[in-house]
Design a protein around this motif. Sequence first.
Motif, short mmCIF file in Angstrom:
data_model
loop_
_atom_site.label_atom_id
_atom_site.label_comp_id
_atom_site.label_asym_id
_atom_site.label_seq_id
_atom_site.Cartn_x
_atom_site.Cartn_y
_atom_site.Cartn_z
N ILE A 225 0.83 -1.19 0.00
CA ILE A 225 0.00 0.00 0.00
C ILE A 225 0.87 1.25 0.00
N PRO A 226 0.65 2.18 -0.90
CA PRO A 226 1.44 3.42 -0.92
C PRO A 226 1.29 4.20 0.38
N ALA A 227 2.36 4.85 0.79
CA ALA A 227 2.34 5.60 2.04
C ALA A 227 1.36 6.76 2.01
N ASP A 228 1.07 7.26 0.81
CA ASP A 228 0.18 8.42 0.71
C ASP A 228 -1.27 8.03 0.45
N ARG A 229 -1.61 6.77 0.68
CA ARG A 229 -2.99 6.35 0.48
C ARG A 229 -3.92 7.14 1.40
N LYS A 230 -5.05 7.58 0.87
CA LYS A 230 -6.06 8.22 1.69
C LYS A 230 -6.88 7.13 2.38
N ASP A 231 -7.09 7.30 3.68
CA ASP A 231 -7.79 6.27 4.44
C ASP A 231 -9.30 6.29 4.24
N ARG A 232 -9.81 7.40 3.71
CA ARG A 232 -11.24 7.47 3.45
C ARG A 232 -11.51 7.87 2.01
N GLY A 233 -12.63 7.41 1.48
CA GLY A 233 -13.03 7.77 0.14
C GLY A 233 -14.49 7.47 -0.07
N VAL A 234 -14.98 7.79 -1.26
CA VAL A 234 -16.39 7.57 -1.59
C VAL A 234 -16.47 6.72 -2.85
N ILE A 235 -17.32 5.73 -2.82
CA ILE A 235 -17.54 4.87 -3.98
C ILE A 235 -19.03 4.78 -4.25
N ARG A 236 -19.41 4.92 -5.52
CA ARG A 236 -20.81 4.74 -5.91
C ARG A 236 -21.04 3.26 -6.19
N VAL A 237 -22.08 2.74 -5.62
CA VAL A 237 -22.44 1.33 -5.80
C VAL A 237 -23.83 1.26 -6.40
N GLY A 238 -23.95 0.67 -7.59
CA GLY A 238 -25.25 0.51 -8.23
C GLY A 238 -25.77 -0.89 -8.04
N VAL A 239 -26.94 -1.00 -7.44
CA VAL A 239 -27.58 -2.30 -7.20
C VAL A 239 -28.78 -2.41 -8.13
N ALA A 240 -28.83 -3.46 -8.92
CA ALA A 240 -29.85 -3.58 -9.97
C ALA A 240 -30.64 -4.87 -9.83
N ASN A 241 -31.82 -4.86 -10.46
CA ASN A 241 -32.69 -6.04 -10.46
C ASN A 241 -33.08 -6.33 -11.91
N TYR A 242 -32.48 -7.36 -12.49
CA TYR A 242 -32.69 -7.67 -13.89
C TYR A 242 -33.99 -8.42 -14.17
N ASP A 243 -34.68 -8.86 -13.12
CA ASP A 243 -35.96 -9.54 -13.27
C ASP A 243 -36.99 -8.90 -12.34
N TYR A 244 -36.99 -7.60 -12.34
CA TYR A 244 -37.87 -6.82 -11.46
C TYR A 244 -39.35 -7.14 -11.75
N PRO A 245 -40.20 -7.27 -10.70
CA PRO A 245 -39.90 -7.01 -9.29
C PRO A 245 -39.53 -8.25 -8.49
N ASP A 246 -39.58 -9.43 -9.12
CA ASP A 246 -39.40 -10.67 -8.38
C ASP A 246 -37.97 -11.17 -8.34
N GLY A 247 -37.10 -10.61 -9.16
CA GLY A 247 -35.73 -11.09 -9.22
C GLY A 247 -34.89 -10.57 -8.07
N PRO A 248 -33.66 -11.08 -7.93
CA PRO A 248 -32.78 -10.63 -6.85
C PRO A 248 -32.14 -9.29 -7.17
N TRP A 249 -31.89 -8.51 -6.15
CA TRP A 249 -31.09 -7.29 -6.28
C TRP A 249 -29.63 -7.68 -6.14
N LEU A 250 -28.80 -7.24 -7.09
CA LEU A 250 -27.38 -7.58 -7.11
C LEU A 250 -26.58 -6.33 -7.47
N VAL A 251 -25.37 -6.24 -6.94
CA VAL A 251 -24.49 -5.12 -7.30
C VAL A 251 -24.09 -5.28 -8.76
N ALA A 252 -24.37 -4.25 -9.55
CA ALA A 252 -24.13 -4.32 -10.99
C ALA A 252 -22.91 -3.52 -11.42
N TYR A 253 -22.53 -2.49 -10.66
CA TYR A 253 -21.37 -1.68 -11.01
C TYR A 253 -20.90 -0.89 -9.80
N THR A 254 -19.65 -0.51 -9.81
CA THR A 254 -19.08 0.36 -8.78
C THR A 254 -18.23 1.42 -9.47
#
Length: 203
Positions: free
Chosen positions: A166-195
């Motif tokens: 790990i680089p010494a200058d790594r930032k210990d905090r950050g923000v990540i967008r997480v997209g959770v999708a349902n490909y068989d809505y409304p009965d299908g499972p919700w799954l993480v589709a992208y970050t």
Amino acid sequence: MSRTNRIAARTMGAVAVVALGLSLGACSGGSAPAAAPSESVSATASPSPTELSPEEEAIAQAEPLVSQYFQMKDEAMQDPAAFRHQQFEKVAIGTAQNDLKRFHGAAGEQGLHQTGVTEIVSLDVDKVDLTFNPKVTPPEIPYVDFNVCYDVTNLDTVDEAGDSIIPADRKDRGVIRVGVANYDYPDGPWLVAYTEYLKDKSC
């Protein structure tokens, strides 16, 4: 970025995923914010049920996948040799699943593993879109976008000799967008589709 591009054409490359993972640590662990304690109801009162809107119901179902996704990413990196990448199918789909598989494979090939976990500091809903039109090109799939503040203070990625990469200058905090999708809505499972790491945001 349009909603269809997020679902159908997110193109974070394997190299970028591995580079982010090794510099920031695997974003996982922690848990979703605890629900507020329910108010007590007197014996004479009859509480009326609260019906959730479709958007609220989607958020309630999608939110647990965020912590589950990160926990599994942690598990995969803590012992890459023992982890079976088929387990990613339980929490992810599409580019998110592919990125996890590439990330896990690269760590194993390079003899790397993770110590510690990432703490989820906060999780906020950014957008909800329940449009479901899978027959158009690209398909329109219901999704919930979360902005997640993570902390990797206690996380390290080490090589076979136990030395941190790990680089010494790594930032210990950050923000990540997480997209959770349902490909068989409304009965299908919700799954993480992208970050997507949001380098211009802090928390």
